[in-house]
Design an enzyme around this catalytic site. Structure first.
Site, mmCIF file in Angstrom:
data_model
loop_
_atom_site.group_PDB
_atom_site.id
_atom_site.type_symbol
_atom_site.label_atom_id
_atom_site.label_comp_id
_atom_site.label_asym_id
_atom_site.label_seq_id
_atom_site.Cartn_x
_atom_site.Cartn_y
_atom_site.Cartn_z
ATOM 1 N N ASP A 111 0.814 -1.207 -0.160
ATOM 2 C CA ASP A 111 -0.007 0.003 0.006
ATOM 3 C C ASP A 111 0.776 1.414 -0.144
ATOM 4 O O ASP A 111 0.325 2.441 -0.314
ATOM 5 C CB ASP A 111 -1.078 0.042 1.422
ATOM 6 C CG ASP A 111 -0.326 -0.189 2.334
ATOM 7 O OD1 ASP A 111 0.915 0.155 2.639
ATOM 8 O OD2 ASP A 111 -0.840 -0.884 3.493
ATOM 9 N N HIS A 126 6.607 -7.802 -1.334
ATOM 10 C CA HIS A 126 5.424 -8.252 -2.286
ATOM 11 C C HIS A 126 5.036 -7.113 -3.196
ATOM 12 O O HIS A 126 3.911 -7.292 -3.674
ATOM 13 C CB HIS A 126 4.300 -8.612 -1.062
ATOM 14 C CG HIS A 126 4.400 -9.910 -0.508
ATOM 15 N ND1 HIS A 126 3.781 -10.332 0.645
ATOM 16 C CD2 HIS A 126 5.460 -10.959 -0.752
ATOM 17 C CE1 HIS A 126 3.870 -11.302 1.133
ATOM 18 N NE2 HIS A 126 5.343 -11.916 0.374
HETATM 19 C C1 BJW Z 1 -3.079 -6.305 13.658
HETATM 20 C C2 BJW Z 1 -4.269 -5.324 13.684
HETATM 21 C C3 BJW Z 1 -3.599 -4.061 14.314
HETATM 22 C C4 BJW Z 1 -5.244 -6.689 12.672
HETATM 23 N N1 BJW Z 1 -2.300 -3.823 14.682
HETATM 24 N N2 BJW Z 1 -1.859 -6.286 13.802
HETATM 25 C C5 BJW Z 1 6.914 -22.501 2.446
HETATM 26 C C6 BJW Z 1 6.189 -23.077 3.385
HETATM 27 C C7 BJW Z 1 4.697 -23.256 2.843
HETATM 28 C C8 BJW Z 1 4.422 -22.844 1.669
HETATM 29 C C9 BJW Z 1 5.477 -22.066 0.995
HETATM 30 C C10 BJW Z 1 6.630 -22.078 1.365
HETATM 31 N N3 BJW Z 1 7.364 -21.155 0.467
HETATM 32 C C11 BJW Z 1 6.610 -20.605 -0.482
HETATM 33 C C12 BJW Z 1 5.166 -21.230 -0.022
HETATM 34 C C13 BJW Z 1 4.004 -21.011 -1.108
HETATM 35 C C14 BJW Z 1 3.405 -19.484 -0.691
HETATM 36 C C15 BJW Z 1 3.030 -19.482 1.043
HETATM 37 O O1 BJW Z 1 3.720 -18.809 1.722
HETATM 38 N N4 BJW Z 1 1.848 -20.135 1.198
HETATM 39 C C16 BJW Z 1 1.386 -20.317 2.319
HETATM 40 C C17 BJW Z 1 0.210 -19.380 2.684
HETATM 41 C C18 BJW Z 1 1.017 -21.672 2.312
HETATM 42 N N5 BJW Z 1 4.396 -18.446 -0.944
HETATM 43 C C19 BJW Z 1 4.428 -17.857 -2.193
HETATM 44 O O2 BJW Z 1 3.871 -18.478 -3.112
HETATM 45 C C20 BJW Z 1 5.507 -16.816 -2.190
HETATM 46 N N6 BJW Z 1 6.281 -17.000 -3.295
HETATM 47 C C21 BJW Z 1 7.401 -17.799 -3.178
HETATM 48 O O3 BJW Z 1 7.575 -18.399 -2.105
HETATM 49 O O4 BJW Z 1 8.268 -17.949 -4.577
HETATM 50 C C22 BJW Z 1 9.035 -19.154 -4.657
HETATM 51 C C23 BJW Z 1 8.214 -20.200 -5.205
HETATM 52 C C24 BJW Z 1 7.556 -19.925 -6.460
HETATM 53 C C25 BJW Z 1 7.008 -20.940 -6.886
HETATM 54 C C26 BJW Z 1 6.855 -22.407 -6.470
HETATM 55 C C27 BJW Z 1 7.629 -22.398 -4.987
HETATM 56 C C28 BJW Z 1 8.236 -21.329 -4.619
HETATM 57 C C29 BJW Z 1 4.781 -15.505 -2.717
HETATM 58 C C30 BJW Z 1 3.902 -15.034 -1.608
HETATM 59 C C31 BJW Z 1 3.020 -13.909 -1.892
HETATM 60 C C32 BJW Z 1 2.116 -13.315 -1.209
HETATM 61 N N7 BJW Z 1 1.268 -12.530 -1.967
HETATM 62 C C33 BJW Z 1 0.143 -11.555 -1.323
HETATM 63 C C34 BJW Z 1 -0.722 -11.180 -2.080
HETATM 64 C C35 BJW Z 1 -0.135 -9.842 -2.558
HETATM 65 C C36 BJW Z 1 -0.994 -9.254 -3.808
HETATM 66 C C37 BJW Z 1 -2.167 -8.610 -3.376
HETATM 67 O O5 BJW Z 1 -2.188 -7.948 -2.409
HETATM 68 O O6 BJW Z 1 -3.410 -9.222 -3.669
HETATM 69 O O7 BJW Z 1 0.586 -11.065 0.048
HETATM 70 S S1 BJW Z 1 -0.937 -12.807 -0.083
HETATM 71 C C38 BJW Z 1 -1.033 -11.853 1.231
HETATM 72 O O8 BJW Z 1 -0.652 -12.444 2.477
HETATM 73 C C39 BJW Z 1 -0.281 -10.767 0.917
HETATM 74 C C40 BJW Z 1 0.374 -10.374 2.121
HETATM 75 O O9 BJW Z 1 1.394 -9.678 1.976
HETATM 76 C C41 BJW Z 1 0.532 -11.688 2.688
HETATM 77 C C42 BJW Z 1 0.712 -11.714 4.063
HETATM 78 O O10 BJW Z 1 -0.244 -11.460 4.853
HETATM 79 P P1 BJW Z 1 -0.185 -10.609 6.313
HETATM 80 O O11 BJW Z 1 0.217 -9.063 5.901
HETATM 81 O O12 BJW Z 1 0.365 -11.542 7.390
HETATM 82 O O13 BJW Z 1 -1.747 -10.038 6.462
HETATM 83 P P2 BJW Z 1 -3.127 -11.188 7.260
HETATM 84 O O14 BJW Z 1 -4.260 -10.564 6.760
HETATM 85 O O15 BJW Z 1 -2.549 -12.590 6.870
HETATM 86 O O16 BJW Z 1 -2.705 -10.787 8.786
HETATM 87 C C43 BJW Z 1 -3.065 -9.772 9.354
HETATM 88 C C44 BJW Z 1 -2.429 -9.729 10.943
HETATM 89 O O17 BJW Z 1 -2.692 -8.288 11.448
HETATM 90 C C45 BJW Z 1 -3.187 -10.692 11.753
HETATM 91 O O18 BJW Z 1 -2.425 -11.501 12.428
HETATM 92 C C46 BJW Z 1 -3.992 -9.685 12.536
HETATM 93 O O19 BJW Z 1 -4.402 -10.375 13.861
HETATM 94 C C47 BJW Z 1 -3.088 -8.296 12.682
HETATM 95 N N8 BJW Z 1 -3.763 -7.245 12.843
HETATM 96 N N9 BJW Z 1 -5.295 -5.583 13.211
HETATM 97 C C48 BJW Z 1 -1.457 -5.039 14.472
HETATM 98 N N10 BJW Z 1 -4.335 -2.911 14.387
#
Ligand code: BJW
Ligand code: ZN
Length: 262
Positions: A111, A126
Site C-alpha cells: 500500500d 510483495h
Molecule cells: C493487527 C491489527 C492491528 C489486525 N495492529 N496487528 C514454505 C512453506 C509453505 C508454503 C510456501 C513456502 N514457501 C513458499 C510457499 C508458498 C506460498 C506460501 O507462503 N503459502 C502459504 C500461505 C501456505 N508463498 C509464495 O507463493 C511466495 N512465493 C514464493 O515463495 O516464491 C518461490 C516459489 C515460487 C514458486 C513455487 C514455489 C516457491 C509468494 C507469496 C506472495 C504473497 N502475496 C500476497 C498477495 C499480494 C498481492 C495482493 O495484495 O493481492 O501478499 S498473499 C497476502 O498475504 C499478501 C500479504 O502480503 C501476505 C501476508 O499477509 P499478512 O500481511 O500477514 O496479513 P494477514 O491478513 O494474513 O494478517 C494480518 C494480521 O494483522 C493478523 O495477524 C491480525 O491479527 C493482525 N492485525 N489488526 C496489529 N491494528
C-alpha cells in the site's frame, strides 16, 4: 499511560530498546488496518472478491488466464487505498530511523503507507499496488495517478500487457529483496514483527532468521500467530496503540541518560 507503559513493556525489552543500535521491523497488513486497509485473513474484507478467495484471485494462474479480472480487483483496491493515510504505527516506525543507527524496514504490504509516513529504503517483499510491470519487456511504470477502469493497460514502452507489480502466490519475490531482508535479519539485535499472521513464506522466515542469529524478537499483534511461541515477547494489541508507547519510553530513557551525564 506511563504506568501502563511500564507494566506492558518488560524491563528487559525497555533495556534492549534503549541500547539497541541495529533494529529490524517486519510489517504486515495489520500495521495498515488502523488506516482502513482491509487485512487478508481473520475476516479482513480483502479476503474475497466476487466470491473468489484472495488466494485464488491473487495467484500467478489468474494473471496468466484472467488478467482483465485481476486488473478489476486491483483497480477496486487502488480506489479504496488512494485516500488512506498512514497511522500512528507507520509514523512511529518512520521516526525510528532517527532513533537507531540502523533501522531496517521489511514490509509485505503493497500500500505504500510506510513511505507516505516518511520511511526510506523500505524493502517491499510483495511489490507495490502503485506500480505496474510489463509482461513482455518487464519495464516497471508508476501508475499511481493513472485511471484505467477497463481491460488491461498497455506498456508505455512496448505496448505489451501490463500487470500489477505485486507478488502473487506461486510467484518469485523481487530479485534480491528476500536476500537483503535476510541479511538485515542476521545482523539485527532487536526484531519487531508487526501486524502479520506470519503464514506466508518466505516473509515469515525473516523473524526466524533473526532469532536464530541471536536477535530479541518481539511480536505486536492483537492475535497470537504461528510465530508467537518463537518470540521473546508478544505484545498483544493494536500496532497504532503499542508502537507509540516506545516513543514515550525512548524519550524517558534519553532524559534519564542526560540526567545521569549532567
Ligand atoms: C493487527 C491489527 C492491528 C489486525 N495492529 N496487528 C514454505 C512453506 C509453505 C508454503 C510456501 C513456502 N514457501 C513458499 C510457499 C508458498 C506460498 C506460501 O507462503 N503459502 C502459504 C500461505 C501456505 N508463498 C509464495 O507463493 C511466495 N512465493 C514464493 O515463495 O516464491 C518461490 C516459489 C515460487 C514458486 C513455487 C514455489 C516457491 C509468494 C507469496 C506472495 C504473497 N502475496 C500476497 C498477495 C499480494 C498481492 C495482493 O495484495 O493481492 O501478499 S498473499 C497476502 O498475504 C499478501 C500479504 O502480503 C501476505 C501476508 O499477509 P499478512 O500481511 O500477514 O496479513 P494477514 O491478513 O494474513 O494478517 C494480518 C494480521 O494483522 C493478523 O495477524 C491480525 O491479527 C493482525 N492485525 N489488526 C496489529 N491494528
Ligand atoms: Zn513493455
Amino acid at each position: 499511560m506511563q504506568a501502563f507503559t511500564k507494566q506492558f513493556i518488560s524491563e528487559e525489552l525497555r533495556r534492549r530498546f534503549s541500547k539497541a543500535n541495529n533494529v529490524l521491523v517486519l510489517s504486515g497488513a495489520g500495521v495498515s488496518a488502523e488506516s482502513g486497509v482491509p487485512t487478508f485473513r481473520g475476516g479482513g474484507d480483502s479476503a474475497v472478491w466476487k466470491g473468489m478467495p484472495f488466494r485464488v484471485i491473487s495467484s500467478a494462474g489468474m494473471v496468466e488466464r484472467e488478467l482483465p479480472e485481476v486488473w478489476e480487483w486491483f483497480n477496486y483496491r487502488r480506489g479504496r487505498l488512494a485516500s488512506l493515510k498512514p497511522n500512528a504505527a507507520h509514523e512511529t516506525i518512520a521516526r525510528w530511523q532517527d532513533r537507531f543507527d540502523t533501522l531496517g524496514l521489511v514490509t509485505q504490504n503493497i500500500d505504500g503507507l510506510h513511505q507516505a509516513a516518511g520511511s526510506r529504503d523500505v524493502i517491499e517483499l510483495h511489490g507495490s499496488i502503485w506500480r505496474a510491470r510489463c509482461c513482455d519487456c518487464n519495464a516497471r511504470h508508476n501508475v499511481r495517478e493513472l485511471k484505467f477502469d477497463n481491460g488491461v493497460p498497455g506498456c508505455f514502452d512496448c505496448g505489451g500487457h501490463l500487470r500489477p507489480d505485486v507478488v502473487l502466490f506461486g510467484e518469485m519475490l523481487p530479485t534480491g529483496a528476500f536476500e537483503l531482508a535476510a541479511m538485515k535479519a542476521e545482523s539485527c539485535e532487536l526484531c519487531f514483527v508487526v501486524g502479520t499472521s506470519a503464514v506466508v513464506y518466505p516473509a515469515a522466515s525473516i523473524p526466524e532468521i533473526a532469532r536464530a542469529a541471536g536477535a530479541y524478537v518481539v511480536e505486536v499483534n492483537p492475535e497470537r500467530t504461528p510465530l508467537s511461541d518463537l518470540c521473546d515477547e508478544v505484545l498483544m494489541g493494536k500496532a497504532g496503540e503499542i508502537l507509540p508507547m516506545f516513543e514515550t519510553l525512548s524519550h524517558k530513557e534519553a532524559q534519564k541518560a542526560q540526567n545521569n551525564f549532567a
